[in-house]
Enzyme design. Structure first.
Site, PDB file in Angstrom:
ATOM      1  N   ASP A  40      32.616  43.913  45.361  1.00  0.00           N
ATOM      2  CA  ASP A  40      31.873  43.009  46.515  1.00  0.00           C
ATOM      3  C   ASP A  40      33.017  41.891  46.989  1.00  0.00           C
ATOM      4  OD1 ASP A  40      31.445  41.444  44.299  1.00  0.00           O
ATOM      5  OD2 ASP A  40      29.315  41.096  44.715  1.00  0.00           O
ATOM      6  N   SER A  41      34.086  41.847  46.129  1.00  0.00           N
ATOM      7  CA  SER A  41      35.247  40.909  46.384  1.00  0.00           C
ATOM      8  C   SER A  41      36.054  41.152  47.703  1.00  0.00           C
ATOM      9  CB  SER A  41      36.388  41.012  45.342  1.00  0.00           C
ATOM     10  OG  SER A  41      36.694  42.298  45.377  1.00  0.00           O
ATOM     11  N   ASP A  79      30.094  48.270  43.543  1.00  0.00           N
ATOM     12  CA  ASP A  79      29.401  46.871  43.349  1.00  0.00           C
ATOM     13  C   ASP A  79      28.188  47.016  44.107  1.00  0.00           C
ATOM     14  OD1 ASP A  79      30.181  45.191  41.482  1.00  0.00           O
ATOM     15  OD2 ASP A  79      31.643  44.092  42.888  1.00  0.00           O
ATOM     16  N   LYS A 108      27.992  48.957  39.829  1.00  0.00           N
ATOM     17  CA  LYS A 108      28.427  47.953  38.913  1.00  0.00           C
ATOM     18  C   LYS A 108      27.217  46.892  39.298  1.00  0.00           C
ATOM     19  CE  LYS A 108      31.876  45.047  39.021  1.00  0.00           C
ATOM     20  NZ  LYS A 108      31.338  43.748  39.415  1.00  0.00           N
ATOM     21  N   GLU A 110      25.967  42.512  38.449  1.00  0.00           N
ATOM     22  CA  GLU A 110      26.145  41.429  37.532  1.00  0.00           C
ATOM     23  C   GLU A 110      24.847  40.724  36.798  1.00  0.00           C
ATOM     24  OE1 GLU A 110      28.078  38.355  40.168  1.00  0.00           O
ATOM     25  OE2 GLU A 110      29.357  39.723  40.794  1.00  0.00           O
ATOM     26  N   GLU A 177      34.436  38.767  32.919  1.00  0.00           N
ATOM     27  CA  GLU A 177      35.199  38.379  33.626  1.00  0.00           C
ATOM     28  C   GLU A 177      35.279  36.735  33.283  1.00  0.00           C
ATOM     29  OE1 GLU A 177      34.467  38.689  37.774  1.00  0.00           O
ATOM     30  OE2 GLU A 177      35.822  37.101  38.547  1.00  0.00           O
TER      31      GLU A 177
HETATM   32  O1  KIV Z   1      34.113  42.461  43.150  1.00  0.00           O
HETATM   33  C1  KIV Z   1      35.124  42.773  42.469  1.00  0.00           C
HETATM   34  O2  KIV Z   1      36.188  42.770  42.845  1.00  0.00           O
HETATM   35  C2  KIV Z   1      34.827  42.487  40.661  1.00  0.00           C
HETATM   36  C3  KIV Z   1      35.980  42.361  40.091  1.00  0.00           C
HETATM   37  C4  KIV Z   1      36.645  41.328  40.038  1.00  0.00           C
HETATM   38  C5  KIV Z   1      35.753  42.873  38.579  1.00  0.00           C
HETATM   39  O3  KIV Z   1      33.640  42.375  40.488  1.00  0.00           O
END
Ligand code: KIV
Length: 259
Positions: A40-41, A79, A108, A110, A177
């Site tokens: 989600d970055s 994500d 993924k 969090e 992280e």
């Molecule tokens: O969103 C992302 O790119 C991430 C990585 C930094 C692990 O969660």
């Protein structure tokens, strides 16, 4: 690549993961790394937002579909965006939508032990889950900034407990992280599933970087943990200047580039 192969790599060979948000980059990365994360970055590095929180489920799916088209060998992970995994029912609905529409191999999310129930709901419904503990970017507004974790004994104990609960809930892998190196080492030793570090030192089972950081396309600032393997932004600016100058001077297109 598959999940069993990733798990078998723990303590044997370092696992490499990189982010990608489109087919173009994903094709370049495919097969060179074990896992490609549609993080989600993308909301920040691709979308220009100040944090990850506003990305939607449909936007994550759109980008994951593009990455999926470019990948044949690496494992593709999507994500789950902020707000899409609040309770078991909502989480399963969001993850099934990701699986069906994007073709991701895993998702993924969090969170520590408070996320055990939603993770179990996914794993018991055949959805592969990667955990993410330590500094969790989706908590940036609640925590008032990005805070390094694992600084004292109590926090390390809490992180180890989180990792163990996640493992018990069925995650195949855990991203750690922004955690102090010693703490990340302790967490890695305390679980059987592989850990993938970012800004967490060298003793995790693998490493992940955001592609635009690693290759210098995002050059507004550089966090301490980022190593730039390429000065991408400088190269693009140089090439663009050359293109611009050649158009202005009418050197491009020459006969060679004309029909
Ligand atoms: O969103 C992302 O790119 C991430 C990585 C930094 C692990 O969660």
């Amino acid at each position: 690549m598959n999940i069993s192969k990733i798990q078998a790599m723990k303590s044997k060979e370092k696992i490499v993961m990189i982010t990608a948000y489109d087919a173009l980059m994903a094709k370049l990365f495919d097969g060179e790394v074990e896992m490609i994360l549609v993080g989600d970055s993308l909301n920040m590095s691709f979308g220009g937002e100040k944090d990850t929180l506003s990305v939607t489920l449909d936007e994550m799916i759109y980008h994951t579909k593009a990455v999926r088209r470019g990948v044949k060998n690496s494992l593709v992970i999507c994500d789950m965006p902020f707000g899409s995994y609040i309770d078991e029912k909502e989480t399963l609905k969001s993850a099934v939508k990701i699986y069906k529409e994007s073709g991701a191999d895993a998702i993924k999310l969090e969170g520590g032990k408070e996320k055990a129930k939603v993770i179990r709901e996914l794993t018991k419904n055949s959805i592969a889950v990667m955990g993410h503990i330590g500094l969790m970017p989706q908590f940036v507004r609640a925590e008032g900034g990005y805070k390094i974790k694992g600084k004292d004994k109590e926090d390390i104990k809490r992180l180890i407990e989180d990792a163990k609960v996640l493992e018990d809930a069925g995650v195949f892998c855990i991203v750690i992280e922004g955690v102090k190196s010693e703490a990340a080492k302790e967490i890695t030793k305390s679980v059987k599933v592989p850990t993938i570090g970012i800004g967490s030192g060298k003793d995790t089972d693998g490493q992940v970087l955001v592609w635009s950081d690693a290759f210098g396309f995002f050059d507004e600032f550089k966090p301490k943990f980022v190593k730039r393997y390429l000065e991408g932004a400088k190269l693009i600016r140089g090439a663009l200047k050359e293109f611009r100058n050649e158009v202005k001077s009418e050197a491009f297109p020459s006969e060679e580039y004309s029909y």
